[in-house]
Each structure stands twice: as structure tokens, then as C-alpha cells.
Design a protein around this motif. Structure first.
Motif, PDB file in Angstrom:
ATOM      1  N   GLY A  15      37.402  44.780  43.016  1.00 23.33           N
ATOM      2  CA  GLY A  15      38.241  45.847  42.489  1.00 23.33           C
ATOM      3  C   GLY A  15      37.497  47.016  41.865  1.00 23.33           C
ATOM      4  N   MET A  16      36.178  46.944  41.807  1.00 20.19           N
ATOM      5  CA  MET A  16      35.422  48.069  41.252  1.00 20.19           C
ATOM      6  C   MET A  16      35.438  49.202  42.268  1.00 20.19           C
ATOM      7  SD  MET A  16      32.189  46.427  39.170  1.00 20.19           S
ATOM      8  CE  MET A  16      31.397  45.609  40.552  1.00 20.19           C
ATOM      9  N   PRO A  75      31.637  49.264  36.517  1.00 18.66           N
ATOM     10  CA  PRO A  75      30.711  48.241  36.026  1.00 18.66           C
ATOM     11  C   PRO A  75      30.567  48.204  34.508  1.00 18.66           C
ATOM     12  CG  PRO A  75      29.787  49.291  37.951  1.00 18.66           C
ATOM     13  CD  PRO A  75      31.020  50.074  37.574  1.00 18.66           C
ATOM     14  N   ILE A  76      30.778  49.327  33.855  1.00 17.64           N
ATOM     15  CA  ILE A  76      30.673  49.362  32.389  1.00 17.64           C
ATOM     16  C   ILE A  76      31.755  48.477  31.777  1.00 17.64           C
ATOM     17  CG2 ILE A  76      30.871  50.837  30.348  1.00 17.64           C
ATOM     18  CD1 ILE A  76      29.746  53.130  32.172  1.00 17.64           C
ATOM     19  N   THR A  77      32.980  48.595  32.286  1.00 22.01           N
ATOM     20  CA  THR A  77      34.091  47.793  31.779  1.00 22.01           C
ATOM     21  C   THR A  77      33.871  46.318  32.075  1.00 22.01           C
ATOM     22  OG1 THR A  77      35.583  49.663  32.114  1.00 22.01           O
ATOM     23  CG2 THR A  77      36.592  47.483  31.849  1.00 22.01           C
ATOM     24  N   VAL A  78      33.404  46.009  33.276  1.00 25.93           N
ATOM     25  CA  VAL A  78      33.150  44.621  33.663  1.00 25.93           C
ATOM     26  C   VAL A  78      32.070  44.023  32.767  1.00 25.93           C
ATOM     27  CG1 VAL A  78      32.277  43.131  35.507  1.00 25.93           C
ATOM     28  CG2 VAL A  78      33.925  44.928  36.040  1.00 25.93           C
ATOM     29  N   PHE A 137      27.482  47.960  41.377  1.00 30.17           N
ATOM     30  CA  PHE A 137      28.666  48.613  41.939  1.00 30.17           C
ATOM     31  C   PHE A 137      28.661  48.584  43.461  1.00 30.17           C
ATOM     32  CE2 PHE A 137      30.480  52.664  43.567  1.00 30.17           C
ATOM     33  CZ  PHE A 137      31.820  52.345  43.383  1.00 30.17           C
ATOM     34  N   GLU A 138      27.517  48.867  44.061  1.00 29.07           N
ATOM     35  CA  GLU A 138      27.444  48.929  45.520  1.00 29.07           C
ATOM     36  C   GLU A 138      27.801  47.589  46.170  1.00 29.07           C
ATOM     37  OE1 GLU A 138      24.894  50.097  43.530  1.00 29.07           O
ATOM     38  OE2 GLU A 138      25.465  52.197  43.745  1.00 29.07           O
TER      39      GLU A 138
END
Length: 93
Positions: free
Chosen positions: A32-33, A39-42, A59-60
Motif C-alpha cells: 500500500g505504500m 515509508p516514514i509512517t510505516v 519504497f521501491e
């Protein structure tokens, strides 16, 4: 004699403690990213889980690699943390 026994027992307990706690590494798929800020939130969500010692979010690849103490955290807690932050995840085999 009694003091020697207590010291021996304490030393044995200290040497045994690390055997109960195992550091594990899990890779979570987080499809879902959708943007580079996700990624900061995850990472923040995973950092709140007790026992997590390191987090790398890519992220990639849409994945998070988490190092954690399995005596304090479980795989379910890790996936729940990302899901509660809005990013459902599952453990990669």
C-alpha cells in the motif's frame, strides 16, 4: 557455602538469559505504500512496537525489514502496527 551457591545460581541465570530471547529479522510486504513519504509512517508505526531494534523501509520494493526481539514482539504485532497505520502488510517467506 550458602553464599557460593547463591553466586553460582546468579551467574547461571545471567548466562542463560540470552538463550531465551532471540533476535529475529522479518521482511514485511507493504504493497500500500504509494509515495516516497509512506515509508516514514510505516517506520514510525513499527518503531512503536516493543522489542523492535532496527527498521529499514524500502519504497521501491514495497517492503520493510524489521529486526526484533521475539520475546517482546511477534510477527502479528508487526503486521498489526502497519495495518493500524493504514498500510496492511504480510510477512514474506
Amino acid at each position: 557455602m550458602k553464599r557460593l551457591f547463591l553466586l553460582s545460581a546468579a551467574a547461571l541465570a545471567l548466562t542463560m538469559a540470552p538463550a531465551w530471547a532471540v533476535t529475529r529479522i522479518a521482511t514485511l510486504s507493504v504493497p500500500g505504500m504509494t509515495c516516497p513519504a509512506c515509508p516514514i509512517t510505516v517506520k514510525k508505526a513499527l518503531a512503536k512496537v516493543d522489542g523492535v531494534t532496527a527498521i529499514t523501509v524500502n519504497f521501491e520494493k514495497r517492503e520493510a525489514i524489521v529486526t526484533f526481539d521475539d520475546a517482546k514482539a511477534s510477527l502479528q504485532q508487526l503486521t498489526d502496527a502497519t495495518t493500524n497505520a493504514g498500510y496492511p502488510s504480510q510477512v514474506k517467506p
